[in-house]
Design an enzyme around this catalytic site. Structure first.
Site, PDB file in Angstrom:
ATOM      1  N   ASN A  40       0.815  -1.211   0.000  1.00  0.00           N
ATOM      2  CA  ASN A  40       0.000   0.000   0.000  1.00  0.00           C
ATOM      3  C   ASN A  40       0.853   1.269   0.000  1.00  0.00           C
ATOM      4  O   ASN A  40       1.506   1.602   0.980  1.00  0.00           O
ATOM      5  CB  ASN A  40      -0.883  -0.063   1.254  1.00  0.00           C
ATOM      6  N   GLU A  43       0.559 -14.877   6.383  1.00  0.00           N
ATOM      7  CA  GLU A  43      -0.693 -15.258   7.027  1.00  0.00           C
ATOM      8  C   GLU A  43      -0.757 -14.629   8.409  1.00  0.00           C
ATOM      9  O   GLU A  43       0.176 -14.809   9.212  1.00  0.00           O
ATOM     10  CB  GLU A  43      -0.751 -16.780   7.151  1.00  0.00           C
ATOM     11  N   ASP A  50      -0.338  -3.258  11.847  1.00  0.00           N
ATOM     12  CA  ASP A  50      -1.577  -4.030  11.873  1.00  0.00           C
ATOM     13  C   ASP A  50      -2.591  -3.190  12.626  1.00  0.00           C
ATOM     14  O   ASP A  50      -2.246  -2.554  13.621  1.00  0.00           O
ATOM     15  CB  ASP A  50      -1.367  -5.384  12.561  1.00  0.00           C
ATOM     16  N   PHE A 102     -11.968   5.389   5.305  1.00  0.00           N
ATOM     17  CA  PHE A 102     -12.226   4.076   4.714  1.00  0.00           C
ATOM     18  C   PHE A 102     -12.742   3.163   5.823  1.00  0.00           C
ATOM     19  O   PHE A 102     -12.910   3.595   6.973  1.00  0.00           O
ATOM     20  CB  PHE A 102     -10.940   3.510   4.080  1.00  0.00           C
ATOM     21  N   ASP A 127     -14.688   3.886   9.342  1.00  0.00           N
ATOM     22  CA  ASP A 127     -14.729   5.315   9.696  1.00  0.00           C
ATOM     23  C   ASP A 127     -16.144   5.913   9.774  1.00  0.00           C
ATOM     24  O   ASP A 127     -16.429   6.686  10.694  1.00  0.00           O
ATOM     25  CB  ASP A 127     -13.884   6.151   8.719  1.00  0.00           C
TER      26      ASP A 127
HETATM   27  P1  IMP Z   1      -4.918  -4.323   8.212  1.00  0.00           P
HETATM   28  O1  IMP Z   1      -4.632  -3.790   6.860  1.00  0.00           O
HETATM   29  O2  IMP Z   1      -4.699  -5.790   8.374  1.00  0.00           O
HETATM   30  O3  IMP Z   1      -4.252  -3.526   9.279  1.00  0.00           O
HETATM   31  O4  IMP Z   1      -6.505  -4.208   8.394  1.00  0.00           O
HETATM   32  C1  IMP Z   1      -7.074  -3.134   8.984  1.00  0.00           C
HETATM   33  C2  IMP Z   1      -8.594  -3.175   8.888  1.00  0.00           C
HETATM   34  O5  IMP Z   1      -9.096  -2.491  10.051  1.00  0.00           O
HETATM   35  C3  IMP Z   1      -9.093  -2.390   7.684  1.00  0.00           C
HETATM   36  O6  IMP Z   1      -9.503  -3.239   6.670  1.00  0.00           O
HETATM   37  C4  IMP Z   1     -10.280  -1.614   8.233  1.00  0.00           C
HETATM   38  O7  IMP Z   1     -11.420  -2.386   8.116  1.00  0.00           O
HETATM   39  C5  IMP Z   1      -9.979  -1.457   9.716  1.00  0.00           C
HETATM   40  N1  IMP Z   1      -9.319  -0.157   9.964  1.00  0.00           N
HETATM   41  C6  IMP Z   1      -8.036   0.058  10.356  1.00  0.00           C
HETATM   42  N2  IMP Z   1      -7.765   1.361  10.468  1.00  0.00           N
HETATM   43  C7  IMP Z   1      -8.903   1.995  10.126  1.00  0.00           C
HETATM   44  C8  IMP Z   1      -9.232   3.381  10.032  1.00  0.00           C
HETATM   45  O8  IMP Z   1      -8.425   4.299  10.243  1.00  0.00           O
HETATM   46  N3  IMP Z   1     -10.492   3.632   9.650  1.00  0.00           N
HETATM   47  C9  IMP Z   1     -11.411   2.681   9.382  1.00  0.00           C
HETATM   48  N4  IMP Z   1     -11.149   1.385   9.435  1.00  0.00           N
HETATM   49  C10 IMP Z   1      -9.891   1.036   9.818  1.00  0.00           C
END
Ligand code: IMP
Length: 201
Positions: free
Chosen positions: A9, A40, A69, A153, A156
């Site tokens: 990303n 994983e 994470d 996203f 939020d």
């Molecule tokens: P990661 O990419 O494994 O850390 O997954 C994080 C998940 O948590 C994302 O897909 C979102 O659903 C949720 N998430 C994490 N940070 C945010 C944020 O700042 N706003 C909204 N959702 C979040």
């Protein structure tokens, strides 16, 4: 010093670079080094999962690696979805919006006043010589009953932040970064890098 970000990303690269560029660090995406591993996430905590991702990329590249994470933890659901936020419902047909609706549905029974939730972010850097630097940031708020706001996203639109009287989807990106779990984790990470002896430029 080159540091690999265990992520595909580019937005995360831009955001985290704002901290690492204050040090003698050049942050590059794992894909820029031809590393294509999807680790994983078998951990049960944000700490474990971000460590697993950073460690795997450190081993694959031989370079210091950094991972994050994050997710949302709802008090009334004993901290769920937590580390499963991106996979909530375990239904591949669900997108971000579908997961948000599922969380609203699963918290319909939770009364106003008991809808507390936190966004959590853990950032971990692992170096080939065995050093681990980890920082956890949180933002505390409440689940709404209806989505509100167009920014951000994931969850939020249903995360209400009382000090600003808005959902995090109603905040500008700059304001959100200044109060968010990720922003807070980055501030703590910055302090920990200094404590670990990394020179502030
Ligand atoms: P990661 O990419 O494994 O850390 O997954 C994080 C998940 O948590 C994302 O897909 C979102 O659903 C949720 N998430 C994490 N940070 C945010 C944020 O700042 N706003 C909204 N959702 C979040």
């Amino acid at each position: 010093m080159k540091v690999v970000l265990a992520s595909k990303n580019r937005h995360k690269l831009v955001e985290i670079s704002k901290i690492t560029e204050k040090f003698d660090m050049e942050l590059v995406l794992q894909s820029e080094l031809g590393v294509d591993i999807d680790v994983e996430e078998t951990g049960t905590t944000f700490e474990e999962n971000s460590f697993l991702k950073a460690e795997a990329v450190m081993k694959a590249t031989g370079l210091p690696a950094l991972a994050d994470d994050s997710g949302i933890a709802v008090d009334a659901l004993n901290g769920e979805p937590g580390v499963y936020s991106a996979r909530y419902g375990f239904d591949e047909s669900l997108d971000d919006w579908g997961r948000l609706e599922l969380l609203l549905k699963n918290t319909e029974h939770v009364p106003d006043g008991a809808r507390q939730a936190q966004f959590v972010c853990v950032i971990t850097m692992v170096t080939p010589d065995g050093q681990t630097i980890q920082a956890r940031g949180e933002i505390h708020g409440e689940l709404t009953r209806e989505p509100r706001g167009e920014n951000g996203f994931g969850y939020d639109p249903i995360f209400y932040y009382p000090p600003l009287g808005m959902t995090t989807a109603e905040l500008s990106p700059e304001v959100k970064n200044s109060v968010s779990h990720r922003g807070n984790a980055l501030k703590i990470f910055y302090e920990k890098l200094k404590e670990a002896g990394y020179a502030d430029k």
